[in-house]
Design an enzyme around this catalytic site. Structure first.
Site, short mmCIF file in Angstrom:
data_model
loop_
_atom_site.label_atom_id
_atom_site.label_comp_id
_atom_site.label_asym_id
_atom_site.label_seq_id
_atom_site.Cartn_x
_atom_site.Cartn_y
_atom_site.Cartn_z
N SER A 1 1.15 -1.49 0.02
CA SER A 1 -0.09 -0.05 0.06
C SER A 1 1.28 0.71 0.09
CB SER A 1 -0.31 0.15 1.38
OG SER A 1 -1.89 1.58 1.29
N TYR B 1 -2.04 -0.89 10.84
CA TYR B 1 -2.42 -1.10 9.55
C TYR B 1 -1.53 -0.44 8.36
CZ TYR B 1 -3.74 -0.90 3.99
OH TYR B 1 -3.74 -1.67 3.04
#
Length: 265
Positions: free
Chosen positions: A144, A157
């Site tokens: 990501s 995350y």
């Protein structure tokens, strides 16, 4: 890299980016797709959709939680024995919880670390050993942009994705002598069912899952080691390199942070 007649295994294939990648690999005429996720119904639906438009691609699905090491090992042994060598591994399984750091609870931390990092580590090690023996393979870790630029309200995350970027870089150097490529895919915010209930970052336009999948296919064909998706990703990384103070200001302005209340004592 040529995708024709390859066998690919995709984790997290039942939804979002993983599902979109499976569909695009089928459009590239991969020989066999091994779909891995926990939701049997969604895997069955995806397999049927692929077979409807490309009956030449063999589709097999396994309902497996990749955090269960013994089950994963047995599944991979069976898949390799019955369907032959796996040339491509797409690690897409992941989970995200949006909370401010002070509101984060331990169960969310455990879930994100267990799946995003430990689950990916385990299945990659099992498959990489076989790829090294066959002296061929490509491993794609779907990370990501948050693995490069940490986002407020996404501390855990971001931490797992930063770790995954480092893991990928280490593997790239270790496995290169054995003709195993390791690729990082770095999409920015993507409109999937995993994030639709999140508070959105202001001024950030989400990507579609198909945009991410198409970027991956193009990057693999060009033998890219790191694949950024979307102009916002390129802009953010350039900003981080040239004016990190500006990026920090932008993050504060765009993040969905609650207002703090002063407390008299």
């Amino acid at each position: 890299m040529k995708l024709l007649d390859k066998t690919a295994l995709i984790t997290g294939a039942s939804r979002g980016i993983g599902r979109a990648i499976a569909l695009e690999l089928a459009r590239q005429n991969c020989k066999t797709l091994l779909l891995v996720a926990r939701n049997t119904t969604k895997l069955e639906e995806l397999a049927g959709e692929i077979q409807a438009f490309n009956p030449r691609t063999k589709v097999i699905f396994f309902s497996v939680d990749i955090t269960q090491i013994d089950r994963v090992s047995m599944t991979l042994t069976k898949a390799w024995r019955e369907f032959g060598p796996i040339q491509i591994l797409i690690n897409c399984a992941g989970v995200a919880h949006q909370r401010t750091f002070l509101q984060t609870n331990l169960s969310h931390i455990d879930a994100e670390i267990s799946l995003n990092l430990k689950g990916t580590y385990t299945i990659t090690q099992l498959i990489a050993k076989r790829m090294v023996c066959q002296q061929e393979g490509t491993i794609v870790n779907v990370c990501s942009l948050m693995g490069k630029i940490a986002a407020p309200t996404m501390a855990t995350y971001s931490a797992t994705k930063f770790a995954l970027v480092g893991f990928t870089q280490a593997l790239r150097a270790e496995l290169a002598p054995d003709n195993v490529r390791v690729v990082t895919l770095l999409p920015s915010l993507t409109d999937t069912d995993m994030v639709r209930e999140f508070q959105r970052f202001r001024f950030v336009k989400p990507l579609t899952s198909r945009q991410v999948a198409l970027a991956l296919i193009a990057g693999l064909k060009r033998d890219r080691e790191e694949i950024l998706v979307g102009w916002q990703s390129y802009l953010a990384l350039w900003c981080q390199r040239l004016a990190p103070w500006l990026l920090n200001l932008i993050l504060l302005l765009t993040a969905p942070l609650p207002k703090r209340r002063s407390k008299l004592t």
